[in-house]
Design a protein around this motif. Structure first.
Motif, PDB file in Angstrom:
ATOM      1  N   VAL A  93       8.238 -59.309  25.486  1.00  0.00           N
ATOM      2  CA  VAL A  93       7.210 -58.778  24.757  1.00  0.00           C
ATOM      3  C   VAL A  93       5.576 -58.199  25.131  1.00  0.00           C
ATOM      4  N   GLN A  94       5.141 -56.616  25.405  1.00  0.00           N
ATOM      5  CA  GLN A  94       3.846 -56.802  25.698  1.00  0.00           C
ATOM      6  C   GLN A  94       2.620 -57.281  25.135  1.00  0.00           C
ATOM      7  N   GLY A  95       1.934 -58.189  25.296  1.00  0.00           N
ATOM      8  CA  GLY A  95       0.956 -59.168  24.626  1.00  0.00           C
ATOM      9  C   GLY A  95      -0.422 -58.483  24.743  1.00  0.00           C
ATOM     10  N   PRO A  96      -0.933 -58.537  23.476  1.00  0.00           N
ATOM     11  CA  PRO A  96      -2.153 -57.991  23.808  1.00  0.00           C
ATOM     12  C   PRO A  96      -3.489 -58.326  24.604  1.00  0.00           C
ATOM     13  N   SER A  97      -3.403 -57.437  25.377  1.00  0.00           N
ATOM     14  CA  SER A  97      -4.767 -57.645  26.566  1.00  0.00           C
ATOM     15  C   SER A  97      -5.752 -57.856  26.114  1.00  0.00           C
TER      16      SER A  97
END
Lengths: 335, 335
Positions: A256-260
């Motif tokens: 999953v793309q974590g919130p940068s």
């Protein structure tokens, strides 16, 4: 009742997108209900983004659907035969009855609904789990206050359309993020949103700067990914980010793309909080009553997307959610 | 006072690691204090991970340090000359006086401290911002309750050593994550942590499974990155993740690594919340009093890492934080 019961069962665990071969189309016998049970014919099947998560074999808020099991789904059935004191033929009942034409139930988790009070699909939408999710997510987890600025992603979906309209009822400024000019026009022209952002053609971060000049007080996230990051970059002080879902990430084959931009939680003294709607079950009746009142008063418009077909159309219909092809609550009506 | 005032000024904005050429070493005149002002000689300068963020030209909880400005830093000074009614020569004063040998101040934000009650560096550590950060982050943002399981990263640092010990005072199980066997041994043998995880040699996720078998109730994050993800994977129901810092990400040349496991906030009905310690200023006195009591009672051990040198040693000393070379509160004592 006797005869055949067409069912959709889980045949494999998808990696990334769900493939046709992950489903098994089965014709099982339609058993008569035993003592204390009732049987019914499925009328409407709910299709939900959360279903994608139920297919993965990992710990979550519900056990995964087992291989070979009938796919889990909420549905409305019409009782055809009953040996249960509380249900009689002709009753309409909502429950987690699965993707199948016929259902036998002992009544656990089953709730009778009245088609004269609301159309049957509404019991799977605004008065069902999406309604409860929008209501408790926004008001309880999001702790919304009058006059605040609310942004909701997946705004044209089952939950998003309700989140935005509930926020309007509560006197807030509402910005919806959705895909495509038709959905965006629907949000502002039909549902009363103050602004809509088309993430397919607009720079979401710049658009939020325009539409939420004083920042976002509550961000209700249904999508995750880059849109979550854009919203995090625009938080107001003491903002609340409600983590409802992440449909942009459900079919990922990688992590999953974590919130940068999560460190803006620090700068903005903000919080990001998740929830599972089933925890609010003791308060569902109260919420449904309030939502029904707003619907009756015309303050909330119910958006439903009804696909007519057979249970065999379930796999294709489910894909509509991930392609963003539905507007409002997606249901499969069995012909 | 007259003479020279050696100062460290910001010369450039670092991209990634701070380079020596980002600093300017300047000798300015040491002006006498005017009416309503006092002057002092710097004794101890605080070095903090947050300093890295102050160098970037982007909106945050404080304005960035301007190019050509004396580097912002907390320090303890000794008053040498005063035209201010509240401060007299010989007084020790804490304030944000910057990286310089001599200070002239009108007294705003300056607090007199008593070296007979605590060693001077402690006013920059356990009784200063790191103490306030640990206290309010854990007890207020983290809403810690007796008997819970607490995990803290950067556990051997100024804030981490205090977070763990405060949690022990509150009757919690405490696991610290730190780099290297010496730091880990210090946490368990000297500071009373229940367990320590060496992130340099251990699989943090597996270690947390072992040491927090029932999950993490409060995760106090000073580091971000992979360790944040490992902790998110082990959250207990209704867990609180306190976002204090992300030292692993401060020198990134690319985007911050967002927490890929943030959706466990949803599954675990958990929240992740940021804070800025300055918001708690009205309650600092109360917290310092309680911390001082615990220190006096031997329930909290103060860890300080004092480097002796000149202001010219500031740039090198700051790098120790990012290389994990300090244990406890890092201060520069001016010879």
């Amino acid at each position: 009742m006797s005869g055949a019961n067409r069912q959709i069962r889980l045949a494999g665990r998808p990696v990334g997108d769900v493939r046709p071969e992950d489903w098994e189309h089965v014709t099982a016998p339609a058993d008569a209900p035993g003592e204390g049970r009732f049987a019914g014919r499925t009328r409407f099947i709910s299709l939900d983004p959360a279903m994608r998560g139920w297919l993965d074999d990992r710990p979550s808020y519900l056990p995964p659907v087992g291989l070979g099991e009938v796919m889990r789904a909420g549905s409305v059935i019409e009782v055809t035969e009953s040996n249960h004191p509380d249900f009689k033929p002709g009753d309409h009942v909502v429950g987690t009855f699965g993707v199948q034409e016929y259902v036998v139930s002992d009544g656990r988790g089953a709730v009778k609904v009245d088609p004269s009070l609301a159309p049957l699909p509404t019991y799977l939408g605004a008065l069902g789990m999406p309604g409860m999710t929008a209501y408790f997510g926004l008001l309880d987890v999001g702790a919304l206050r009058e006059g605040e600025t609310v942004v909701v992603s997946g705004a044209a979906g089952a939950v998003g359309t309700l989140v935005g309209q509930i926020a309007k009822v509560k006197g807030c400024r509402v910005i919806g993020i959705a895909g495509g000019p038709e959905k965006c026009a629907m949000l502002t022209e039909e549902l009363g949103f103050d602004a809509a952002v088309d993430y397919r053609t607009e720079d979401v971060r710049a658009a939020l700067r325009t539409h939420a000049p004083d920042g976002i007080d509550v961000y209700f996230d249904n999508v995750g990914g880059d849109i979550l990051d854009a919203a995090l970059a625009r938080l107001a002080m003491h903002a609340r980010v409600v983590v409802c879902g992440a449909i942009s990430q459900y079919n990922n084959e990688t992590a999953v793309q974590g919130p940068s931009n999560y460190l803006s939680l620090l700068v903005r003294r903000a919080r990001m909080e998740g929830f599972v709607v089933f925890d609010y079950a003791p308060r569902f009746r109260e919420a449904a009553k309030e939502l029904a009142g707003w619907i009756a008063a015309g303050r909330i418009k119910v958006k439903e997307h009804v696909v007519r077909g057979t249970v065999d159309d379930f796999p294709d219909t489910l894909q509509m959610l991930f392609r963003g092809e539905n507007v409002g609550k997606l249901v499969l009506e069995l012909a």
